[in-house]
Design a protein around this motif. Structure first.
Motif, PDB file in Angstrom:
ATOM      1  N   UNK A  79       0.790  -1.223   0.000  1.00  0.00           N
ATOM      2  CA  UNK A  79       0.000   0.000   0.000  1.00  0.00           C
ATOM      3  C   UNK A  79       0.821   1.271   0.000  1.00  0.00           C
ATOM      4  N   UNK A  80       2.082   1.195   0.410  1.00  0.00           N
ATOM      5  CA  UNK A  80       2.920   2.391   0.443  1.00  0.00           C
ATOM      6  C   UNK A  80       3.144   2.960  -0.953  1.00  0.00           C
ATOM      7  N   UNK A  83       8.027   5.430   0.368  1.00  0.00           N
ATOM      8  CA  UNK A  83       8.248   4.075  -0.104  1.00  0.00           C
ATOM      9  C   UNK A  83       7.560   3.816  -1.429  1.00  0.00           C
ATOM     10  N   UNK A  84       8.221   3.045  -2.334  1.00  0.00           N
ATOM     11  CA  UNK A  84       7.643   2.723  -3.622  1.00  0.00           C
ATOM     12  C   UNK A  84       7.572   3.916  -4.550  1.00  0.00           C
ATOM     13  N   UNK A 135       7.152  -0.749  -7.230  1.00  0.00           N
ATOM     14  CA  UNK A 135       7.365  -1.857  -6.286  1.00  0.00           C
ATOM     15  C   UNK A 135       8.766  -1.817  -5.686  1.00  0.00           C
ATOM     16  N   UNK A 136       9.786  -1.753  -6.541  1.00  0.00           N
ATOM     17  CA  UNK A 136      11.165  -1.743  -6.039  1.00  0.00           C
ATOM     18  C   UNK A 136      12.074  -1.257  -7.153  1.00  0.00           C
ATOM     19  N   UNK A 137      12.431   0.022  -7.113  1.00  0.00           N
ATOM     20  CA  UNK A 137      13.231   0.643  -8.171  1.00  0.00           C
ATOM     21  C   UNK A 137      14.708   0.568  -7.798  1.00  0.00           C
ATOM     22  N   UNK A 142       1.786  -0.088  -9.363  1.00  0.00           N
ATOM     23  CA  UNK A 142       1.862  -1.096  -8.302  1.00  0.00           C
ATOM     24  C   UNK A 142       1.138  -0.607  -7.044  1.00  0.00           C
ATOM     25  N   UNK A 143       0.364  -1.486  -6.343  1.00  0.00           N
ATOM     26  CA  UNK A 143       0.127  -2.903  -6.613  1.00  0.00           C
ATOM     27  C   UNK A 143      -1.113  -3.185  -7.453  1.00  0.00           C
TER      28      UNK A 143
END
Length: 385
Positions: A202-203, A211-212, A240-242, A277-278
């Motif tokens: 959710x972040x 985050x994110x 999601x994750x850069x 995302x998500x």
């Protein structure tokens, strides 16, 4: 798994999906100029064929080539970030050992500049991305309570030590996984950072969370002028994750992002856009979300660092254990991605443009997820076209 010096045939055909451009809804900044040393006898080269044809209606683009001109240095432990000093030498961070090491770009000689205090390694966190500007070394790191960006004075000499870290930006969420960690200065002089959502999905959609996101700030850590959300360092969201940030010759920002179970992504980043995302993984064609320019099954990529050189984005794959080339034009792809070095050097963490068609490529076999062999980890010197 043995990784001989000669390049093997590419692994089986990858399933790739390309998008001609972004829907409506990172090169590294190092520019080392030192000439490469003479390549050792055990060098290898590849001119790989693409895993898929270019999408219908697109130009095929240059075919591309990769020559491994040699190994600059080896014996690195959990290397993560890589940055070029003004004279061309390199700085490399050790995620788990918390150190920054200077590597001579001609000889490969290593000098440990010091351990960065306050780093708390664990899981995917630790001492990660590096950037250099105006006598400062910037680092993205995991501390006891958060992920943060700090900077340290550095004189630039081989015998100099790093100064004490000064906070630039704090309060980035931390987790066992998905800590992001790449930082780079853009052509606008601002500092960009790729973050992760720490597994708390959710972040990524919460614009009040760091985050994110991809963040954009002044060198002192303040929200950069022209940011899309007033008073905020958030530049884009829904990530999601850069772990990859790079700019093309026109100053456009590109980012590589880990997917979950289905699609890894290469995105063309624009201010204020939501990358899904998500709610979305990969292409969706849904209003309000920006689709990736290219996507891969996660087994083929799991991308970390990226760089721009010779008209293409070059993307290092961890799980995929290969270097991807994506020719780009404007905001989209100019042809199909092509894989190089498949399985030859194991997990690939970071790629940095070195000027004149050269790349530095960092392996990642000692990060607890690889299968280290003698010499791991190493920095390879590549020539690309």
């Amino acid at each position: 798994m043995s990784r001989p010096a000669v390049v093997k045939a590419l692994w089986g055909a990858a399933v790739l999906v390309l998008v001609a451009g972004c829907s409506s809804g990172g090169g590294g900044t190092g520019t080392g100029t030192a000439p490469p040393p003479s390549p050792p006898a055990a060098s290898s080269s590849a001119t790989a064929t693409g895993s898929s044809p270019a999408p219908s209606g697109s130009s095929p683009g240059p075919s591309g080539r990769v020559t491994v001109a040699g190994t600059l240095t080896e014996g690195l432990r959990s290397p993560w970030g890589l940055a070029a000093l003004p004279g061309g030498d390199l700085l490399v961070s050790s995620r788990d050992e918390r150190t920054v090491t200077r590597v001579d770009a001609r000889t490969g000689a290593k000098t440990v500049l010091g351990e960065v205090p306050g780093v708390v390694p664990g899981g995917e966190g630790g001492l990660m991305g590096l950037a250099v500007r105006d006598g400062w070394v910037y680092a993205y790191l995991t501390a006891a309570s958060d992920n943060r960006v700090v900077r340290m004075r550095y004189g630039g000499g081989a015998g100099d030590r790093l100064g004490a870290p000064e906070p630039v930006l704090t309060g980035i969420p931390k987790g066992v996984v998905h800590n992001g960690g790449r930082i780079a200065f853009g052509p606008d002089g601002m500092l960009y950072a790729g973050t992760g959502e720490t597994g708390e999905t959710g972040l990524a959609q919460d614009r009040d969370s760091l985050g994110g996101k991809i963040l954009r700030m002044t060198p002192e850590g303040r929200p950069a002028p022209g940011n899309p959300f007033p008073g905020s360092v958030v530049y884009s969201y829904g990530h999601r994750n850069v772990q990859g940030l790079a700019w093309d010759d026109a100053g456009r920002l590109w980012a590589a992002e880990f997917g979950q179970n289905t699609w890894d992504e290469l995105n063309r980043i624009e201010a204020g856009r939501n990358y899904g995302w998500p709610e979305v993984e990969g292409r969706a064609g849904r209003a309000g979300f920006t689709d990736p320019v290219a996507q891969w099954p996660t087994a083929e990529a799991s991308p970390s660092g990226i760089a721009f050189a010779r008209g293409a984005v070059w993307m290092a794959g961890l799980r995929g254990e290969r270097l991807w080339r994506v020719p780009v034009a404007g905001a989209g792809a100019a042809g199909g991605p092509r894989a190089f070095l498949s399985g030859e050097y194991g997990r690939l963490r970071t790629v940095l443009a070195g000027g004149d068609g050269r790349l530095w490529l960092v392996t990642s076999e000692t990060d607890t997820r690889g299968t280290p062999e003698p010499g791991d980890d190493r920095i390879l010197r590549l020539e690309v076209g």
